[in-house]
Design an enzyme around this catalytic site. Structure first.
Site, mmCIF file in Angstrom:
data_model
loop_
_atom_site.group_PDB
_atom_site.id
_atom_site.type_symbol
_atom_site.label_atom_id
_atom_site.label_comp_id
_atom_site.label_asym_id
_atom_site.label_seq_id
_atom_site.Cartn_x
_atom_site.Cartn_y
_atom_site.Cartn_z
ATOM 1 N N ASP A 96 1.112 -1.362 -0.084
ATOM 2 C CA ASP A 96 0.379 0.212 -0.139
ATOM 3 C C ASP A 96 0.843 1.530 0.089
ATOM 4 O O ASP A 96 2.107 1.787 0.764
ATOM 5 C CB ASP A 96 -0.834 -0.540 1.137
ATOM 6 C CG ASP A 96 -0.077 -0.205 2.344
ATOM 7 O OD1 ASP A 96 0.470 -0.665 2.893
ATOM 8 O OD2 ASP A 96 -0.203 0.298 3.364
ATOM 9 N N GLU A 161 0.107 -1.390 5.192
ATOM 10 C CA GLU A 161 1.338 -1.008 6.510
ATOM 11 C C GLU A 161 1.301 0.780 6.803
ATOM 12 O O GLU A 161 1.880 2.006 7.260
ATOM 13 C CB GLU A 161 2.653 -0.927 5.664
ATOM 14 C CG GLU A 161 4.338 -0.526 6.771
ATOM 15 C CD GLU A 161 4.273 0.888 6.811
ATOM 16 O OE1 GLU A 161 4.915 1.190 7.662
ATOM 17 O OE2 GLU A 161 3.842 1.514 5.648
ATOM 18 N N GLU A 162 1.084 2.211 6.183
ATOM 19 C CA GLU A 162 0.918 2.708 5.910
ATOM 20 C C GLU A 162 -0.698 3.358 6.804
ATOM 21 O O GLU A 162 -0.549 4.168 7.472
ATOM 22 C CB GLU A 162 0.145 3.659 4.623
ATOM 23 C CG GLU A 162 1.573 3.391 3.702
ATOM 24 C CD GLU A 162 2.493 4.011 3.813
ATOM 25 O OE1 GLU A 162 3.029 4.875 5.601
ATOM 26 O OE2 GLU A 162 3.589 4.061 3.279
HETATM 27 ZN ZN LIG Z 1 6.652 2.279 3.936
#
Ligand SMILES: [Zn+2]
Length: 407
Positions: A96, A161-162
């Site tokens: 992502d 992850e974001e």
């Molecule tokens: Zn990253």
């Protein structure tokens, strides 16, 4: 020619293929739903196809998320069997991206990747496209040349992850696909020459501070209670207390001190002639491991109680994020030593272990007991306009991954 030299040659020879691959990846928009995007599903499907084309068996770990049209967020895992089949070195890249931010700050379309001056420009080029490309091509070289990794080599292409990794690494940890004796390498932070190996993160504490008073006309403040003034007072008292009580330094970390920053303020009244009855503001604190967060919260509580008593306002402190730091990875750990060795051999570098302010998936791996190094070679353009990845870094990091996996 040694296996290592053959792999390095092979990776060097795939420079153009890697560049083409990166352009294809970056064309597929993968903005995290929390950033207003439709997620990384399409990019995950593309990646799955690429891995299978390289002869790898891919396991799909879907996590339900009703916000995306597909209904699931996808995580991919593939394992290359090693000489020692008992443990696995996992390298985790994330699929992502964050949104592009202000369009007018971009010289070119963030979703039409451009190759220029040895760099690939586009949203997600550095964060984390570079790692997607270099891990894939490291494994491709090993596969083609029939070089077996020392221990199993697991590649992870994760979601979310974001925005906290709930649909990504955290769900994989909950599924129990890792062993505590496994190790992890997270190429999602780094330095321009690759000489920094991140082995520790600070604790993270995000505070939401809500002060409630009484809203009145601006000309008669004595009839009300100005929540904004009391909120500011509290922020200043908190700021001073935190900086004086937790002033310790640890040279491993950059910066070497804890940081306590007042950041966001929510809008209060719309007009100048109203005394606000409500004030909401936030602190972002990154705290050295030596200070337990329970103790820090206790000190905050005493400032809060004192000011409430003094002013008659109601003050609430709500930790929006509270992550006690995970155990640091020791310098003698094989993952740190293998990386150090690879950087010495391939680049003549003496890499140094460091600690950072936190925020990579490395912390989740460490908390589960896995030794984890966060490393890559980047100019640090994550989340910025005109984000790019240097082709040289993408190719040279692939060599490091192949080296680490096979030595
Ligand atoms: Zn990253």
């Amino acid at each position: 020619m040694s296996n290592l030299n053959r792999m390095v040659d092979r990776i060097e020879g795939s420079r153009d293929d890697m560049t083409r691959f990166m352009v294809e990846v970056l064309k597929i928009k993968a903005v995290n739903p929390d950033g207003g995007g439709k997620g990384e599903f399409e990019r995950a499907m593309f990646m799955k196809k690429q891995l299978e084309k390289a002869g790898l068996h891919v396991t799909r770990h879907d996590v339900p998320d009703s916000r995306v049209v597909e209904g699931v967020r996808v995580n991919l895992a593939t394992v290359l069997e090693g000489e020692d089949e008992g443990r696995t070195l996992w390298i985790a890249a994330h699929l992502d991206t964050v949104p592009e931010g202000s369009r007018e700050l971009w010289a070119t379309d963030p979703y039409v990747p451009i190759v220029k001056d040895g760099k690939i420009f586009g949203r997600g080029a550095e964060d984390n496209g570079q790692a997607i490309a270099s891990t894939l091509f490291a494994v491709k070289a090993m596969k083609t040349l029939g070089v077996k990794p020392k221990m199993n080599l697991g590649l992870l292409y994760v979601s979310d992850e974001e925005s906290g990794s709930k649909y990504g690494v955290i769900s994989l940890l909950e599924k129990g696909i890792f062993k505590s004796t496994d190790m992890a390498l997270v190429p999602d932070a780094g330095s321009p020459d690759g000489s920094q190996i991140e082995v520790a993160e600070k604790s993270i504490l995000w505070l939401k501070i809500t002060t409630s008073g009484k809203q009145v006309h601006g000309s008669t403040p004595e009839k009300g209670l100005n929540a904004h003034r009391i909120g500011m007072k509290f922020a200043i008292q908190l700021d001073e207390m935190l900086h004086s009580k937790y002033a310790g330094k640890e040279p491993l970390f950059d910066p070497p001190t804890s940081t306590f920053e007042p950041t966001k303020c929510e809008a209060n009244v719309e007009n100048v002639n109203t005394v606000p009855g409500l004030d909401i503001q936030y602190f972002d604190c990154r705290i050295l491991p030596q200070y337990p967060l329970d103790e820090v919260m206790g000190q905050i509580e005493s400032v809060r109680l004192r000011l409430e008593k003094e002013t008659g306002a109601k003050i609430e402190v709500d930790p929006k994020q509270r992550e006690q730091n995970a155990n640091s990875t020791p310098m003698e750990s094989p993952i740190v030593q293998k990386l150090k060795n690879a950087l010495k051999q391939l680049r003549g570098l003496d890499a140094t272990p460091i600690g950072i302010g936190g925020g990579t998936v490395g912390a989740y791996f460490r908390r589960s007991g896995m030794h984890t190094a966060v490393w890559s070679t980047i100019d640090d353009l994550a989340h910025q306009p005109n984000e790019y990845c240097k082709i040289e870094n993408m190719v040279d990091d692939a060599k490091v991954f192949a080296y680490v996996a096979t030595t």
